[in-house]
Design a protein around this motif. Structure first.
Motif, PDB file in Angstrom:
ATOM      1  N   THR A 465       0.825  -1.210   0.000  1.00  0.00           N
ATOM      2  CA  THR A 465       0.000   0.000   0.000  1.00  0.00           C
ATOM      3  C   THR A 465       0.856   1.256   0.000  1.00  0.00           C
ATOM      4  O   THR A 465       0.469   2.299  -0.512  1.00  0.00           O
ATOM      5  CB  THR A 465      -0.922   0.006   1.234  1.00  0.00           C
ATOM      6  OG1 THR A 465      -0.112  -0.105   2.408  1.00  0.00           O
ATOM      7  CG2 THR A 465      -1.878  -1.172   1.185  1.00  0.00           C
ATOM      8  N   TYR A 474      -2.503 -11.477   4.437  1.00  0.00           N
ATOM      9  CA  TYR A 474      -3.945 -11.420   4.613  1.00  0.00           C
ATOM     10  C   TYR A 474      -4.531 -12.816   4.503  1.00  0.00           C
ATOM     11  O   TYR A 474      -3.891 -13.760   4.043  1.00  0.00           O
ATOM     12  CB  TYR A 474      -4.585 -10.507   3.561  1.00  0.00           C
ATOM     13  CG  TYR A 474      -4.043  -9.093   3.549  1.00  0.00           C
ATOM     14  CD1 TYR A 474      -4.435  -8.187   4.511  1.00  0.00           C
ATOM     15  CD2 TYR A 474      -3.133  -8.691   2.568  1.00  0.00           C
ATOM     16  CE1 TYR A 474      -3.944  -6.880   4.501  1.00  0.00           C
ATOM     17  CE2 TYR A 474      -2.629  -7.402   2.548  1.00  0.00           C
ATOM     18  CZ  TYR A 474      -3.047  -6.506   3.517  1.00  0.00           C
ATOM     19  OH  TYR A 474      -2.551  -5.236   3.512  1.00  0.00           O
ATOM     20  N   PRO A 519      -9.185  -9.469   1.031  1.00  0.00           N
ATOM     21  CA  PRO A 519      -9.315  -8.098   1.529  1.00  0.00           C
ATOM     22  C   PRO A 519      -9.201  -7.044   0.431  1.00  0.00           C
ATOM     23  O   PRO A 519      -9.686  -5.924   0.601  1.00  0.00           O
ATOM     24  CB  PRO A 519      -8.171  -7.971   2.530  1.00  0.00           C
ATOM     25  CG  PRO A 519      -7.820  -9.365   2.892  1.00  0.00           C
ATOM     26  CD  PRO A 519      -8.085 -10.184   1.673  1.00  0.00           C
ATOM     27  N   ASP A 520      -8.572  -7.374  -0.699  1.00  0.00           N
ATOM     28  CA  ASP A 520      -8.355  -6.395  -1.745  1.00  0.00           C
ATOM     29  C   ASP A 520      -9.326  -6.519  -2.920  1.00  0.00           C
ATOM     30  O   ASP A 520      -9.452  -5.591  -3.709  1.00  0.00           O
ATOM     31  CB  ASP A 520      -6.912  -6.455  -2.260  1.00  0.00           C
ATOM     32  CG  ASP A 520      -6.411  -7.890  -2.375  1.00  0.00           C
ATOM     33  OD1 ASP A 520      -7.224  -8.806  -2.216  1.00  0.00           O
ATOM     34  OD2 ASP A 520      -5.198  -8.080  -2.613  1.00  0.00           O
ATOM     35  N   ASP A 557     -15.140  -3.645  -3.558  1.00  0.00           N
ATOM     36  CA  ASP A 557     -15.868  -3.091  -2.415  1.00  0.00           C
ATOM     37  C   ASP A 557     -15.366  -3.706  -1.114  1.00  0.00           C
ATOM     38  O   ASP A 557     -16.119  -4.323  -0.358  1.00  0.00           O
ATOM     39  CB  ASP A 557     -17.373  -3.326  -2.587  1.00  0.00           C
ATOM     40  CG  ASP A 557     -17.905  -2.670  -3.838  1.00  0.00           C
ATOM     41  OD1 ASP A 557     -17.308  -1.682  -4.279  1.00  0.00           O
ATOM     42  OD2 ASP A 557     -18.922  -3.160  -4.384  1.00  0.00           O
ATOM     43  N   THR A 558     -14.082  -3.604  -0.880  1.00  0.00           N
ATOM     44  CA  THR A 558     -13.477  -4.103   0.347  1.00  0.00           C
ATOM     45  C   THR A 558     -12.641  -2.980   0.956  1.00  0.00           C
ATOM     46  O   THR A 558     -12.433  -1.925   0.340  1.00  0.00           O
ATOM     47  CB  THR A 558     -12.589  -5.326   0.059  1.00  0.00           C
ATOM     48  OG1 THR A 558     -11.561  -4.944  -0.856  1.00  0.00           O
ATOM     49  CG2 THR A 558     -13.410  -6.457  -0.560  1.00  0.00           C
ATOM     50  N   TYR A 559     -12.128  -3.223   2.159  1.00  0.00           N
ATOM     51  CA  TYR A 559     -11.425  -2.136   2.836  1.00  0.00           C
ATOM     52  C   TYR A 559     -10.071  -1.841   2.201  1.00  0.00           C
ATOM     53  O   TYR A 559      -9.457  -0.803   2.462  1.00  0.00           O
ATOM     54  CB  TYR A 559     -11.283  -2.436   4.335  1.00  0.00           C
ATOM     55  CG  TYR A 559     -10.363  -3.573   4.689  1.00  0.00           C
ATOM     56  CD1 TYR A 559      -9.018  -3.344   4.993  1.00  0.00           C
ATOM     57  CD2 TYR A 559     -10.836  -4.882   4.750  1.00  0.00           C
ATOM     58  CE1 TYR A 559      -8.186  -4.383   5.337  1.00  0.00           C
ATOM     59  CE2 TYR A 559     -10.004  -5.925   5.095  1.00  0.00           C
ATOM     60  CZ  TYR A 559      -8.677  -5.679   5.396  1.00  0.00           C
ATOM     61  OH  TYR A 559      -7.853  -6.721   5.736  1.00  0.00           O
ATOM     62  N   LEU A 560      -9.579  -2.730   1.354  1.00  0.00           N
ATOM     63  CA  LEU A 560      -8.357  -2.450   0.600  1.00  0.00           C
ATOM     64  C   LEU A 560      -8.629  -2.378  -0.901  1.00  0.00           C
ATOM     65  O   LEU A 560      -7.686  -2.277  -1.684  1.00  0.00           O
ATOM     66  CB  LEU A 560      -7.313  -3.535   0.863  1.00  0.00           C
ATOM     67  CG  LEU A 560      -6.673  -3.568   2.256  1.00  0.00           C
ATOM     68  CD1 LEU A 560      -5.721  -4.745   2.362  1.00  0.00           C
ATOM     69  CD2 LEU A 560      -5.958  -2.279   2.556  1.00  0.00           C
ATOM     70  N   GLY A 561      -9.925  -2.437  -1.277  1.00  0.00           N
ATOM     71  CA  GLY A 561     -10.263  -2.525  -2.689  1.00  0.00           C
ATOM     72  C   GLY A 561      -9.839  -1.315  -3.500  1.00  0.00           C
ATOM     73  O   GLY A 561      -9.296  -1.446  -4.602  1.00  0.00           O
ATOM     74  N   LYS A 562     -10.085  -0.118  -2.978  1.00  0.00           N
ATOM     75  CA  LYS A 562      -9.751   1.081  -3.740  1.00  0.00           C
ATOM     76  C   LYS A 562      -8.243   1.194  -3.962  1.00  0.00           C
ATOM     77  O   LYS A 562      -7.781   1.574  -5.040  1.00  0.00           O
ATOM     78  CB  LYS A 562     -10.276   2.310  -3.022  1.00  0.00           C
ATOM     79  CG  LYS A 562     -11.808   2.388  -2.984  1.00  0.00           C
ATOM     80  CD  LYS A 562     -12.272   3.654  -2.290  1.00  0.00           C
ATOM     81  CE  LYS A 562     -13.801   3.724  -2.259  1.00  0.00           C
ATOM     82  NZ  LYS A 562     -14.287   4.963  -1.582  1.00  0.00           N
TER      83      LYS A 562
END
Length: 865
Positions: A465, A474, A519-520, A557-562
């Motif tokens: 990231t 993960y 998660p991604d 649409d996940t917490y690391l997706g964007k």
């Protein structure tokens, strides 16, 4: 003349070489200390002088196996290990231990004779123990069996017998005047080499082949098939060919109703062999003629061979034990085409069974139809046992009884395992499990229904990231379910399907759903297929996939997706196309495949006896029905769904050549083209593109990292290559292409046995992938062009190690780059441009993994091809 003094390094190397040689010679003396003074160790034997007969054929006549040596020197380390293990081995004690354990097992078996379940447990417990003790008593301890080799002592009577066998073998092969001899060479340490000498001399060739047949009908049948005879005028005399001709005549006549005919009725008589064999000509430059005669005798007391026809045919299925006795005892018979079916309460389709029964009342007996009937019933995967019995009744009618015992109707299996990720010296375990349920004859049509569910949980390293940050670990979950039903026929609304009945036809309909949760990203795949398969011969198989529909849906649409989506976009700017695999898309296709395979099972170093071939050709058309729709209906911008229209062609050819001493040469050529012609630039589904590099491709490159063409990985915001400080190129992502061309050559051989066969390999790989559309602005050299593709073929070489457990093979291949087309214009430290495509000189053992040409290790299961 200038006299140069040897350098200190040269003197050191010479001293080291002398020291090693002295140690080896000293070891040679140790190896033979336990050999009897009056005996010699057999450490080498060879056959020389033969020109026509292959050496391997003559060597196969020698039963004695010499003790293996190192590099041809009189050094036998395996014998030393054997003798070392023998010092601590007591065979009498091993035999006593086996006898004690056997008596113990027999006593406990008698005590549990009335308890079958306990007896089975006892058998399982003692089976492995008894096997281990038996092997130890027969073959010695672990050191003797796995690292050692028992001494092979020379006996001159063996050499005399071998020379005589070779002479008889040459006589049977048409060399009637051949002579054989042997010569002995003694080596260091009371070792001996046997040199067999062969003088083939003139061979005898068939001048005429005559048949004497008393039965007129048999005479007519045999003469009609002489074009397929194993004996041809002009061929060299060969007893094996005569045996093959006797077998051919037997098979032909048994297919024509001669049920009782055997090859013993075919007598071989040569009219001129004895005289010519005693004619010991000293010249070896001419072919000698010989005349051969075959006589087919009649049965004793008969003027002709009897002809048999099929009488009554009855197919009897064993009763269904789950049904009440009263139900099973009811009449349950069906007659089709004169064949009586007794189903005994089994809900089986007599129509489909009738397609597999090739023996019909009134027809001539045929051995081929008998064997094919048995094979077809086995291939249904519905029966444990299938037996065909004939009873000779009056008037030479064979009453035929086919008995079959069905497999269990329902079957469930479960599998599980543990996976592990090694990251920064820490282990992150995961697990997976699957449950399968199979139902046979579910609808009464001999079909097989199967459904499988799978769940996996594992640790995976995520993306960075923040540049320079530590890569996080993960949890990834995968949930999948698949179901299929296989019919033993071609499902088609026409009588055309009946033409496939002799070819073991199959129709398989399947649907599957797979969901990946990370998660991604999240990605799901819904797939449905329908395929026809049939096999015209044991070596030729056809497959027609009439429908293959794939619906892919992915989101971030996940917490690391964007963050992950941003990284995919940045990689796309560097030339990566992996973002295509995350499109919401719908692809459909149909394909036709042809497979030819005359290879023996298991392509190991010693598994083949003759050259064999494998060929697989696949033609696929995707989105064909979309051609009937206007482009505006399938435009991605209007539907928010990616459609694909493409053509794909792939050919995979392999050739295997067996060599001496459990070795073989293997060659492979794999090529293909994928062409997209959709309205939005003609993309091809990511899964349908080609990739190069990895354990089954060019092994000097990382999996899927080679290419495209001569393109190189470049840094973000720059046109310079992305490389480490030592000049090693950094490949961050997969490199797909529309054109594939690759080939491999590999020499395989057996090294030794250590619990399993340890095989080695030396290989050379070449290949690459290219794109079809011009994109030289962003990726120079990536497009396939006839005038530039040859220098863009990458070349790698290396060695491999294979651990063969017979039921599976663990493979390790280490490859290095020889020619890297991506390094045509490399910017050096002084600012000049250098062509470094020939990369082999940059390989260094000191920089085995960090240099510009690192050693790439590929792990695989099974052979690469």
């Amino acid at each position: 003349m200038v006299n140069r003094q040897p350098s200190p390094r040269t003197l050191h190397a010479c001293r080291l070489g002398l020291l090693v040689l002295s140690l080896l010679l000293g070891l040679t003396g140790c190896l033979t200390t336990r050999s009897p003074r009056s005996g010699y160790l057999l450490t080498s034997q060879n056959v020389r002088g033969n020109r026509i007969i292959e050496t391997s054929q003559l060597e196969s006549l020698i039963p004695q196996k010499p003790n293996s040596r190192v590099l041809g020197l009189p050094i036998t380390p395996r014998l030393w290990f054997y003798e070392l293990g023998q010092r601590s081995y007591n065979r009498e004690a091993a035999v006593r231990a086996l006898q004690v354990k056997t008596n113990e097992f027999e006593q406990q078996s008698q005590q549990l004779s009335d308890d079958p379940q306990a007896l089975r447990k006892l058998n399982r417990r003692y089976e492995r123990q008894l096997k281990r003790l038996r092997i130890k008593a027969e073959q010695g301890n672990w050191l003797m069996r796995n690292l050692g080799q028992p001494p092979s002592y020379f006996a001159e009577r063996d050499a005399q017998a071998n020379a005589a066998k070779m002479q008889r073998y040459l006589f049977d092969k048409g060399f009637f005047n051949a002579q054989t001899s042997y010569r002995l060479d003694t080596l260091l340490g009371r070792q001996i080499r046997v040199n067999y000498r062969v003088a083939e001399r003139a061979g005898y060739y068939l001048r005429s082949v005559t048949y004497k047949i008393d039965d007129p009908r048999v005479d007519s049948l045999v003469r009609q098939s002489l074009d397929r005879a194993a004996l041809k005028v002009g061929d060299r005399f060969d007893l094996d060919a005569i045996s093959a001709e006797r077998v051919r005549i037997e098979s032909q006549l048994r297919d024509q109703g001669y049920y009782a005919f055997t090859r013993q009725y075919v007598q071989f008589n040569d009219v001129d062999t004895i005289r010519r064999a005693t004619d010991r000509l000293q010249t070896d430059s001419l072919h000698r003629p010989v005349d051969v005669s075959l006589t087919i005798l009649n049965p004793p007391g008969l003027t002709a061979h009897p002809v048999y026809r099929i009488g009554e045919v009855e197919v009897r299925i064993s009763p269904d034990e789950t049904q009440p006795a009263a139900f099973v005892s009811r009449p349950d018979t069906v007659t089709r085409n004169g064949v009586l079916y007794l189903l005994n309460g089994r809900n089986l389709s007599s129509r489909l069974l009738n397609n597999k029964i090739l023996l019909r009342p009134g027809e001539l007996y045929s051995q081929t139809k008998y064997r094919e009937t048995q094979r077809q019933l086995f291939l249904l995967n519905q029966f444990k046992f299938v037996n065909l019995n004939f009873t000779d009744t009056t008037n030479r009618r064979l009453q035929t009884l086919v008995t079959a015992t069905p497999l269990d109707k329902y079957e469930a299996t479960a599998e599980g395992g543990v996976t592990g990720l090694i990251y920064q010296s820490q282990g992150f375990p995961g697990g997976f499990g699957s449950l399968s349920f199979r139902a046979r004859n579910l609808l009464g049509g001999l079909e097989t229904f199967e459904i499988t569910g799978r769940y996996g949980l594992e640790a995976q390293t995520g993306f960075l990231t923040v540049p320079g940050d530590i890569r996080q670990v993960y949890t990834s979950q995968e949930l999948g379910i698949s179901s299929s039903i296989t019919f033993p026929q071609i499902l088609f609304p026409s009588q055309i399907r009946s033409r496939f009945n002799p070819y073991n036809p199959r129709t398989q309909v399947s649907i599957s759903f797979n969901n990946t949760l990370r998660p991604d990203f999240r990605r799901s795949l819904l797939r449905g297929t329908m395929a026809y398969t049939w096999q015209t011969t044991p070596t030729k198989q056809f497959s027609f996939l009439i429908a293959d529909v794939n619906l892919i849906n992915a989101n971030f649409d996940t917490y690391l997706g964007k963050l992950f989506k941003q990284q995919l976009d940045s990689l796309a700017q560097l030339g990566s196309t992996i973002l295509l695999s995350f499109r919401r898309s719908l692809s459909s296709s149909f394909s036709f495949a042809y497979t030819y395979n005359n290879s023996a099972p298991g392509l190991t170093a010693g598994g083949l006896r003759r050259p064999t071939n494998f060929l697989r050709t696949v033609v696929e058309s995707g989105g064909t029905t979309l051609n009937f729709l206007p482009n505006r209906f399938i435009d991605t911008a209007n539907t928010n769904l990616q459609f694909y229209k493409f053509l794909r062609f792939n050919v995979d050819f392999r050739h295997y050549i067996p060599l001496r001493n459990r070795a073989m040469l293997a060659f492979r050529v794999n090529t293909g083209v994928a062409y997209g012609y959709g309205p939005d630039g003609g993309p091809v589904p990511y899964e349908k593109l080609f990739f190069a590099g990895g354990s089954n491709s060019v092994r000097a490159w990382l999996p899927r990292r080679l290419g495209p063409g001569g393109a190189y990985p470049f840094r973000p915001g720059s046109t310079l290559p992305d490389q480490t400080g030592t000049g090693q190129y950094i490949y961050l992502f997969e490199q797909p292409g529309n054109v594939l061309l690759e080939g491999s050559a590999e020499l395989r051989g057996r090294l030794f046995h250590l619990g399993a066969d340890i095989n080695g390999a030396v290989f050379v790989d070449a290949g690459n992938v290219w794109t079809l559309r011009q994109n030289n602005a962003t990726r120079p050299g990536s497009t396939f062009q006839l005038d530039t593709f040859l220098p863009q073929i990458a070349v790698g070489t290396g060695v491999g190690l294979r651990i063969d457990f017979s039921f599976f093979v663990i493979r390790l291949d280490g490859g290095i780059k020889v020619w890297d087309p991506a390094r045509q214009n490399v910017l050096t430290a002084d600012g000049t441009v250098e062509d470094q495509r020939f990369l082999l000189p940059k390989f260094s053992l000191r920089q085995l993994s960090s240099g510009p040409n690192p050693l790439v290790i590929n792990f695989g299961i099974g052979y690469p091809f």
